[in-house]
Design a protein around this motif. Sequence first.
Motif, PDB file in Angstrom:
ATOM      1  N   GLY A 177     -59.663 -63.932 -33.124  1.00 12.30           N
ATOM      2  CA  GLY A 177     -58.909 -63.778 -34.371  1.00 12.30           C
ATOM      3  C   GLY A 177     -59.002 -62.387 -34.945  1.00 12.30           C
ATOM      4  N   SER A 178     -59.043 -61.385 -34.079  1.00 15.44           N
ATOM      5  CA  SER A 178     -59.171 -60.008 -34.537  1.00 15.44           C
ATOM      6  C   SER A 178     -58.356 -59.088 -33.635  1.00 15.44           C
ATOM      7  N   ASN A 179     -57.347 -58.444 -34.212  1.00 15.62           N
ATOM      8  CA  ASN A 179     -56.618 -57.403 -33.482  1.00 15.62           C
ATOM      9  C   ASN A 179     -57.340 -56.091 -33.754  1.00 15.62           C
ATOM     10  N   LEU A 180     -58.473 -55.910 -33.126  1.00 12.82           N
ATOM     11  CA  LEU A 180     -59.361 -54.789 -33.404  1.00 12.82           C
ATOM     12  C   LEU A 180     -58.662 -53.448 -33.192  1.00 12.82           C
ATOM     13  N   ALA A 181     -57.758 -53.383 -32.214  1.00 17.31           N
ATOM     14  CA  ALA A 181     -57.086 -52.120 -31.900  1.00 17.31           C
ATOM     15  C   ALA A 181     -56.278 -51.601 -33.082  1.00 17.31           C
ATOM     16  N   ARG A 236     -51.646 -64.418 -30.462  1.00 20.28           N
ATOM     17  CA  ARG A 236     -50.705 -63.352 -30.098  1.00 20.28           C
ATOM     18  C   ARG A 236     -51.302 -62.450 -29.028  1.00 20.28           C
ATOM     19  N   VAL A 237     -50.446 -61.936 -28.169  1.00 24.04           N
ATOM     20  CA  VAL A 237     -50.840 -60.849 -27.277  1.00 24.04           C
ATOM     21  C   VAL A 237     -50.740 -59.575 -28.104  1.00 24.04           C
ATOM     22  N   THR A 238     -51.885 -59.017 -28.483  1.00 25.88           N
ATOM     23  CA  THR A 238     -51.908 -57.837 -29.337  1.00 25.88           C
ATOM     24  C   THR A 238     -52.303 -56.606 -28.528  1.00 25.88           C
ATOM     25  N   ASP A 239     -52.300 -55.464 -29.187  1.00 26.57           N
ATOM     26  CA  ASP A 239     -52.698 -54.231 -28.517  1.00 26.57           C
ATOM     27  C   ASP A 239     -54.162 -54.266 -28.095  1.00 26.57           C
ATOM     28  N   LEU A 296     -59.882 -60.712 -19.890  1.00 26.41           N
ATOM     29  CA  LEU A 296     -59.396 -62.092 -19.956  1.00 26.41           C
ATOM     30  C   LEU A 296     -58.767 -62.307 -21.320  1.00 26.41           C
ATOM     31  N   TYR A 297     -57.611 -62.935 -21.325  1.00 30.20           N
ATOM     32  CA  TYR A 297     -56.922 -63.266 -22.574  1.00 30.20           C
ATOM     33  C   TYR A 297     -56.702 -64.764 -22.647  1.00 30.20           C
ATOM     34  N   LEU A 298     -57.064 -65.347 -23.787  1.00 36.19           N
ATOM     35  CA  LEU A 298     -56.822 -66.765 -24.046  1.00 36.19           C
ATOM     36  C   LEU A 298     -55.908 -66.864 -25.264  1.00 36.19           C
ATOM     37  N   GLY A 299     -54.654 -67.225 -25.026  1.00 31.98           N
ATOM     38  CA  GLY A 299     -53.680 -67.337 -26.107  1.00 31.98           C
ATOM     39  C   GLY A 299     -53.698 -68.718 -26.717  1.00 31.98           C
ATOM     40  N   ILE A 300     -54.738 -68.992 -27.501  1.00 36.68           N
ATOM     41  CA  ILE A 300     -54.971 -70.349 -27.990  1.00 36.68           C
ATOM     42  C   ILE A 300     -53.964 -70.762 -29.055  1.00 36.68           C
ATOM     43  N   LYS A 301     -53.808 -72.047 -29.204  1.00 34.33           N
ATOM     44  CA  LYS A 301     -52.991 -72.618 -30.264  1.00 34.33           C
ATOM     45  C   LYS A 301     -53.631 -72.293 -31.611  1.00 34.33           C
ATOM     46  N   ARG A 304     -36.484 -57.757 -41.003  1.00 36.73           N
ATOM     47  CA  ARG A 304     -35.795 -57.466 -39.753  1.00 36.73           C
ATOM     48  C   ARG A 304     -36.516 -58.154 -38.602  1.00 36.73           C
ATOM     49  N   VAL A 305     -35.779 -58.682 -37.665  1.00 34.98           N
ATOM     50  CA  VAL A 305     -36.326 -59.446 -36.542  1.00 34.98           C
ATOM     51  C   VAL A 305     -36.776 -58.496 -35.432  1.00 34.98           C
ATOM     52  N   ARG A 306     -37.939 -58.765 -34.896  1.00 32.66           N
ATOM     53  CA  ARG A 306     -38.385 -58.118 -33.659  1.00 32.66           C
ATOM     54  C   ARG A 306     -38.633 -59.230 -32.642  1.00 32.66           C
ATOM     55  N   ILE A 307     -37.799 -59.307 -31.627  1.00 32.88           N
ATOM     56  CA  ILE A 307     -38.013 -60.325 -30.602  1.00 32.88           C
ATOM     57  C   ILE A 307     -39.192 -59.890 -29.740  1.00 32.88           C
ATOM     58  N   ALA A 308     -40.177 -60.767 -29.626  1.00 36.33           N
ATOM     59  CA  ALA A 308     -41.455 -60.372 -29.029  1.00 36.33           C
ATOM     60  C   ALA A 308     -41.952 -61.445 -28.072  1.00 36.33           C
ATOM     61  N   ASN A 309     -42.054 -61.077 -26.810  1.00 35.86           N
ATOM     62  CA  ASN A 309     -42.627 -61.993 -25.826  1.00 35.86           C
ATOM     63  C   ASN A 309     -44.108 -62.240 -26.076  1.00 35.86           C
ATOM     64  N   ALA A 310     -44.732 -61.381 -26.878  1.00 36.50           N
ATOM     65  CA  ALA A 310     -46.152 -61.542 -27.196  1.00 36.50           C
ATOM     66  C   ALA A 310     -46.404 -62.732 -28.116  1.00 36.50           C
ATOM     67  N   GLN A 311     -45.355 -63.252 -28.729  1.00 47.47           N
ATOM     68  CA  GLN A 311     -45.494 -64.427 -29.585  1.00 47.47           C
ATOM     69  C   GLN A 311     -45.495 -65.697 -28.758  1.00 47.47           C
ATOM     70  N   ARG A 312     -46.318 -66.647 -29.133  1.00 43.44           N
ATOM     71  CA  ARG A 312     -46.199 -67.980 -28.568  1.00 43.44           C
ATOM     72  C   ARG A 312     -44.910 -68.629 -29.095  1.00 43.44           C
ATOM     73  N   ARG A 313     -44.335 -69.518 -28.293  1.00 43.97           N
ATOM     74  CA  ARG A 313     -43.171 -70.270 -28.768  1.00 43.97           C
ATOM     75  C   ARG A 313     -43.566 -71.096 -29.991  1.00 43.97           C
ATOM     76  N   GLY A 314     -42.652 -71.175 -30.914  1.00 44.97           N
ATOM     77  CA  GLY A 314     -42.903 -71.982 -32.100  1.00 44.97           C
ATOM     78  C   GLY A 314     -43.724 -71.290 -33.163  1.00 44.97           C
ATOM     79  N   GLU A 315     -43.937 -69.963 -33.009  1.00 45.53           N
ATOM     80  CA  GLU A 315     -44.774 -69.228 -33.957  1.00 45.53           C
ATOM     81  C   GLU A 315     -44.099 -67.924 -34.368  1.00 45.53           C
ATOM     82  N   VAL A 316     -44.385 -67.491 -35.587  1.00 46.69           N
ATOM     83  CA  VAL A 316     -43.812 -66.266 -36.142  1.00 46.69           C
ATOM     84  C   VAL A 316     -44.929 -65.457 -36.776  1.00 46.69           C
ATOM     85  N   PHE A 317     -44.881 -64.140 -36.602  1.00 44.18           N
ATOM     86  CA  PHE A 317     -45.850 -63.259 -37.246  1.00 44.18           C
ATOM     87  C   PHE A 317     -45.129 -62.387 -38.269  1.00 44.18           C
ATOM     88  N   VAL A 318     -45.757 -62.234 -39.466  1.00 47.50           N
ATOM     89  CA  VAL A 318     -45.233 -61.298 -40.472  1.00 47.50           C
ATOM     90  C   VAL A 318     -46.386 -60.466 -41.024  1.00 47.50           C
TER      91      VAL A 318
END
Length: 905
Positions: A164-168, A196-199, A206-211, A654-668
């Motif tokens: 739960g930390s986008n440290l970058a 989210r797949v973050t920077d 290893l990346y775990l894109g958990i719910k 404004r919308v940014r289409i992002a494959n880094a997002q899980r389906r069914g989720e939105v980041f603001v």
Amino acid sequence: MTQVKTTCPYCGVGCGVTATVKAGTLCAVEGDLEHPANYGRLCVKGSALHETLGHHGRLTHPRVDGVNVTWDAALSTVAQRLNSVRSAHGNHSVAAYLSGQLLTEDYYVANKLFKGFLGTPHLDTNSRLCMASAVAGYKRAFGADAVPCNYEDLEEAELVVLVGSNLAWNHPVLYQRIKVAKERNPLMRLVVIDPRVTDSCEIADLYLGIKPGSDAYLFNGLLVWMAQHRRLDTVYIERHTEGFDDALAAAQQSAGSVADVAAACDVDPERLETFFYWFASQLHVVTLYSQGVNQSSSGTDKCNAIINCHLAGGKVGLPGAGPFSITGQPNAMGGREVGGLANQLAAHMDYHTPGAIDLVSRFWATENLTPTLPESPGYKAVELFEAIERGEIKALWVMATNPVISLPDAARVRAALEKCPLVIVSECAAHTDLLPYADIVLPASGWSEKDGTVTNSERRISRQRGMLAPPGEARHDWWIICEVAKQLGFVEAFNYAHPWEIFDEHARLSGFENDAIHATPKRLFDISGLVGLGRAGYDALAPIQWPVTKAAPNGTARLFEEGEFATANGRAKLLAIVPQWPEQALSAAYPLRLNTGRIRDQWHTMTRTARAPRLMNHRAEPFMDVHPDDAHAAGVTDQGLAVLTAAKGEFRARVRIANAQRRGEVFVPIHWTDCFTQQARSSALIDSITDPLSGQPESKHGAVALAPLRVEWQATLLIADTAVESTPWCTSAYWTRIPMHGLQRWQLADIQPVGDWLAQLSAWLPGPVSVLSQDAASGRLRAASVENGQLRWWLMVGLPSELPGLAWLESRFNETTLSDTHRRRLLAGCDDGAVDTGPVVCSCHQVGQTTITNAIRAGDISIEALGARLACGTQCGSCIPELKSLIEEERPHARAKQTPNTELA
């Protein structure tokens, strides 16, 4: 010219800064090579600190009921009105809401005044919104709000886990330290656990894109796996902990197998078991966790689920090991040290700490006052504003924070403040969303003027040194509080002449009777070794980690090394955790999960960062990141405008289409306010649901619906800072203001067509239309106004994607007299043959995406080559993940490079 060593005012990393002051101006900053938090590194925000200064946009005079007054009048009015409220409604009708932006000395006297002398427990801080769950988790497990680790542990670890930390983006200097450590030690691993797949994933093994919300399931599953595979440290558990059997039994109920956990977390079972194996197999493991864990209705339990695994594996108190909560604000920890939370008294003592009320009363000499020190905790942040709404709290003093933006259900907070009889605001910025609700406004000093201490995420106390005089009548927060206290009759208790005297008292209280026989357990927070520094010693204070005592005069780098904890029996406690899903449930009306967070180049509500225009270039407008499938289903397009709707409000961006997002989720992002945009406050989408233990809001788990914002036109307006006072275009369905050097950029859109743009321009803007180009068929238009040889405004009706690079136009606005050549090029917005450099990727060196793409295609297909050619990625390093993504995207188009790329030099 002088150089002053101070501390950065942004995140909780607490970086040392060397500031250069010349002729009364702070003209440059660089990282302090000697400060152990950063050793000379700075992120892009820290590197731009000197660009955020200046007297423009600052509060410079006290104001009562909208009228500027003298300090004497303001202070006496504050005291008189506070006393009137107390007399009519009792002491508990008065409250304060503080901020991690305050210095420890400010915090100390505020807490002392409200709890000790006004007798109200209702003093809380915006740290409640970011760190309260981590605090509660540490206290339940260790007996104290005590981070056991330090930053060196990040470099000594065999495994670092980011949860739960986008440290970058949020703590870039720590991310760079880990990156360098991985380069030095190829065996070191990094795991990123985030929806989210973050920077931060750039260097992940290893990346775990958990719910979202499944963290406790994951760490309960880890505990069960450790037990099943005999990876527990049974000796450590038996000697130094309690509660293990209950914790394991609870974990087994929710996470019986890897398959169960993988299903709950929505991750691949093999990748999940790989993480379990890595964690269980290594002794030197650091788990870094932040808002993604804390901002939940069960955030405290999530923190304890993480701590359980560290205790069960004996991964605490060792070099390169421990559960490490990363603080969001520069002085969130310092505020907690002095009692800045509503459930605290002072010096890390709580109301339920045996003997604490008596001890603090005797130290402050308040035992004979009426009222005495409160006997029970006050309202936590969300509860506090609910009490204002009920009419229970009649007077509120807000210092250095903006609750109408940061608290959930923002409309409710605004309505509560509207009806509050007395709102006092201490603030340094002249324009914030909170000020319209203030009856009394007190101008406070800012970062470059304040003098005191802050404590970072690793318990390190550092000096923040004032370099410049406050503008106008602005004053330091500690001075304001003490002068009000004197007006209230508490002269002797608040008669400080300098912040070192406050710090000395704070240090004395931390050790007061801490060695007494009845002090069991002893308070872990103890800086009595810093008592008696005097002003010279205080001014020269070097960074140091608490505890600082006679036994540890040089501070304490790491806690719990002997396995002895701050609990009554000296044992750490494992908690039985029953995972809970977010309370803000999805529904047919609101089917998308909302996630909120910071972005790389901005901080909080942008009152500081927006003063440095180059920090606005990376993400200039409010946005929403949407998965392609969700965008298609909702009918929204990349770079189009859209609306997120929740039960409490809406968000336009404004919308940014992002494959880094899980389906069914939105980041603001959380940063935009009504001062910068029409309707993009993330807090308007979040319900006021909190963790029952910590009081921290569930800001990461909103429920929203997505729809396009269908507009008839879009436009970009550039206007000189001095051109207009009113902004009639703010009635548009969408607007965003973007500060630039000497001008403001506005992105506009509306659902109503404009029949006559010339008439519209006449209604909006001053001066004649000097140049105009219009295509009625396409609806495109460009216009500009030049008065007395100066460019006053420039307008383009059309999509933002059609804009030229704006650097050329920015330069024209800052020219005294436009040349004939520049006049002829105004409608084009650029020189003849000029190339658009694209959106900024590297904020440090202002390098655009198009420039980078061209360099890659010409053969610069490594970070090093791009840095050598364009300087991007060579300063703070925050843009490197984005550079790598561009390299991967453009590599197929790149040509083999045998010779230097002279055409791009």
